[in-house]
Design an enzyme around this catalytic site. Structure first.
Site, PDB file in Angstrom:
ATOM      1  N   LYS A 192     -30.809  -2.636  -0.151  1.00 21.95           N
ATOM      2  CA  LYS A 192     -31.502  -2.085   1.023  1.00 21.95           C
ATOM      3  C   LYS A 192     -30.618  -1.027   1.674  1.00 21.95           C
ATOM      4  O   LYS A 192     -29.391  -1.184   1.740  1.00 21.95           O
ATOM      5  CB  LYS A 192     -31.802  -3.219   2.009  1.00 21.95           C
ATOM      6  CG  LYS A 192     -32.681  -2.803   3.186  1.00 21.95           C
ATOM      7  CD  LYS A 192     -33.027  -4.017   4.061  1.00 21.95           C
ATOM      8  CE  LYS A 192     -33.933  -3.643   5.224  1.00 21.95           C
ATOM      9  NZ  LYS A 192     -34.272  -4.809   6.085  1.00 21.95           N
TER      10      LYS A 192
ATOM     11  N   SER B   3     -39.215  -5.336   7.042  1.00 19.00           N
ATOM     12  CA  SER B   3     -38.688  -4.010   6.823  1.00 19.00           C
ATOM     13  C   SER B   3     -38.115  -3.770   5.430  1.00 19.00           C
ATOM     14  O   SER B   3     -37.993  -2.632   5.010  1.00 19.00           O
ATOM     15  CB  SER B   3     -37.602  -3.724   7.867  1.00 19.00           C
ATOM     16  OG  SER B   3     -36.498  -4.589   7.691  1.00 19.00           O
TER      17      SER B   3
ATOM     18  N   SER C  60     -37.909  -9.888   7.640  1.00 19.26           N
ATOM     19  CA  SER C  60     -37.877  -8.688   6.797  1.00 19.26           C
ATOM     20  C   SER C  60     -37.565  -8.899   5.326  1.00 19.26           C
ATOM     21  O   SER C  60     -37.736  -7.980   4.537  1.00 19.26           O
ATOM     22  CB  SER C  60     -36.889  -7.676   7.365  1.00 19.26           C
ATOM     23  OG  SER C  60     -37.498  -6.984   8.421  1.00 19.26           O
TER      24      SER C  60
HETATM   25  N1  GLN Z   1     -40.886  -7.187  11.627  1.00 19.68           N
HETATM   26  C1  GLN Z   1     -39.840  -7.620  12.493  1.00 19.68           C
HETATM   27  C2  GLN Z   1     -39.447  -6.498  13.413  1.00 19.68           C
HETATM   28  O1  GLN Z   1     -40.054  -5.501  13.369  1.00 19.68           O
HETATM   29  C3  GLN Z   1     -38.682  -8.139  11.683  1.00 19.68           C
HETATM   30  C4  GLN Z   1     -37.762  -7.098  11.217  1.00 19.68           C
HETATM   31  C5  GLN Z   1     -36.588  -7.630  10.442  1.00 19.68           C
HETATM   32  O2  GLN Z   1     -36.544  -8.788  10.063  1.00 19.68           O
HETATM   33  N2  GLN Z   1     -35.613  -6.766  10.266  1.00 19.68           N
HETATM   34  O3  GLN Z   1     -38.544  -6.595  14.190  1.00 19.68           O
END
Ligand code: GLN
Length: 489
Positions: free
Chosen positions: A79, A154, A178
């Site tokens: 990532k 994400s 994410s």
């Molecule tokens: N979707 C969640 C957010 O927007 C989780 C993001 C994540 O786990 N980095 O914060």
């Protein structure tokens, strides 16, 4: 079967027996990437040349009779918020469009020591804020199982490249879901480890008390193999990392026997808002566990109702502080329009460098930390976090693992939720509590919806319950045959 279609465990065995070479494998994986990446767009940066050099070096070591790790020669995508020395690490943000870290994250040091082959940097929502990969400043990523749909986020790029056969393994990060939600949307396995199990050194921080790095793979065994390689106490670099009881032994101790395993189904996770396809498939998994001799029963976790506000308050508060370092001065994007006014340099660099969602979180976080509102929001959210922790601790006195959906729906169409941030946040309802409580969560495919989009299920464990989760996951994987699913493309 082409090499790119095999699991990392299968490839590891073939490499070990010298039936294939690491160079051969890397070439096959990059050929697949060239064939499908136009459609998927899972990467921000592909590092083919460096990867082939790494692969060649592994082959030389093997030829010289060196004893190599299980990951030696295995391609892995990373990532783009995990620092790779000398290789662009952009967080999918204009703010870091030119950032080449002068150091490696601890997980990268570990993968390098294990002779893994890094294929490139996977796309993501900017600074890991989002649930669909549409907040990337680079480009959106497409779900390999339905190109008009999001891969989740994400870590959408990491999940998509694994599902598309562009890499057998990937690393992602999970602050509120994410790793797990994109794994669910893309039909792969993803694991968010217990907080502290993996060093965060070199992971560009979103919300430090919630962030964890974790593996993606196309089988339970593969996820175990990658977590084994990256887990470990890192006292020099991350004081929140800890020594875990499983340290590198998860794959070796896999055991698919779930007889007598106590599985709790929290009724609040199956209520209103959960789509029929998701409910049906997760409930079918519960039935499969019963048939294998597990004890499955209903439990209650009523505080899930407060999970989203707690998460968005805490994570935004920490983000507003963590992202203060991006000021246009030290590194990253600097506005060309500031003249010689320093305040203008800060504000313009940040306004031009950060995307809309990141700015929204910084404003929200600054607000909840401001002196007039600190008690009403931040302090209250921290107190509520303790309640959620207690609620899970009580639940784990009755059951060994908790089975839930991962997201209310399967992957939705690109563009369908971008205008409504609150609707996007609501999709995180099933995953954020796990981070709030610091627990491990495993996601794996459990079926498909009416459009043949993958449905995932989530197993939540107590702190350091990774082995139990993976064992339970393996039992379902074997019973269902839902393993190594590669999108046709
Ligand atoms: N979707 C969640 C957010 O927007 C989780 C993001 C994540 O786990 N980095 O914060």
């Amino acid at each position: 079967m082409a090499l790119y279609e095999k699991t990392a465990s299968e490839l590891s065995e073939l490499l070990g027996k010298k039936e294939i070479s690491a160079v051969e494998l890397a070439k096959d994986v990059f050929a697949r990437t060239k064939a499908v990446e136009d459609k998927v767009q899972g990467y921000v940066t592909v590092t083919e040349e460096a990867a082939l050099q790494q692969a060649e070096a592994v082959d030389k070591k093997r030829a010289a009779g060196e004893k190599l790790s299980a990951l030696a020669g295995i391609p892995i995508a990373i990532k783009d918020n995990i620092c790779t020395k000398g290789t662009l690490t952009t967080c999918a943000s204009k703010m870091l469009y030119n950032f080449k870290p002068p150091y490696n994250a601890t997980v990268i040091e570990k993968l390098t020591a294990a002779d893994a082959v890094i294929t490139g940097k996977a796309n993501m929502d900017e600074f890991a804020m989002g649930s669909s990969c549409e907040n990337s400043a680079a480009h959106p990523t497409h779900n390999p199982h339905g190109l008009d749909r999001v891969p989740g986020g994400s870590s959408g790029g990491s999940a998509a490249v694994v599902a598309a056969g562009e890499a057998p393994l990937a690393l992602g990060s999970d602050t509120g879901g994410s790793i797990r939600q994109p794994a669910s949307f893309c039909g792969v396995v993803g694991l968010k480890p217990t907080y502290g199990a993996v060093s965060r050194y070199g992971l560009i921080a979103f919300a430090s008390s919630l962030d964890q790095i974790g593996p993606f793979g196309r089988s339970i065994e593969d996820a175990a193999m990658l977590l084994d390689a990256v887990t470990g106490h890192d006292p020099l670099h991350d004081s929140t990392s800890v020594k875990t009881p499983f340290e590198g032994s998860l794959r070796a101790n896999l055991n698919a026997n779930v007889k007598g395993l106590k599985i709790g189904l929290p009724k609040e996770y199956f209520g209103e808002g959960i789509s029929e396809a998701v409910r049906k498939n997760v409930m079918a998994a519960a039935e499969a566990y019963k048939a294998m001799g597990a004890e499955v029963f209903e439990i209650s976790l009523p505080l899930v109702e407060y999970a989203l506000p707690i998460y968005y308050i805490l994570s935004s508060a920490e983000a507003s502080s963590n992202l203060a370092r991006f000021d246009g001065v030290k590194y990253g994007y600097r506005t060309p329009n500031a003249g010689d006014d320093i305040t203008e340099l800060y504000t313009k660099s940040r306004s031009e460098g950060f995307g809309a969602e990141v700015q929204r979180r910084i404003m929200l976080g600054t607000y909840v930390l401001s002196s007039g509102y600190y008690d009403a929001y931040y302090k209250k959210a921290r107190a509520a976090q303790r309640k959620i922790r207690e609620e899970f601790a009580n639940a784990f006195e009755k059951c060994d693992v908790i089975l839930t959906p991962v997201a209310p729906t399967t992957a939705y169409e690109i563009g369908s939720k971008t205008t409504n941030p609150l609707e996007m946040y609501a999709g995180d309802i099933c995953t954020v509590s796990v981070n709030i409580a610091g627990l491990p969560g495993l996601v794996q495919p459990c079926g498909f919806d009416e459009n043949h989009m993958p449905v995932g299920m989530q197993l939540i464990g107590p702190r350091f319950g990774e082995q139990t989760l993976l064992n339970a996951g393996l039992a379902f994987e074997q019973a269902s045959g839902l393993k190594n699913i590669i999108a046709a493309l």
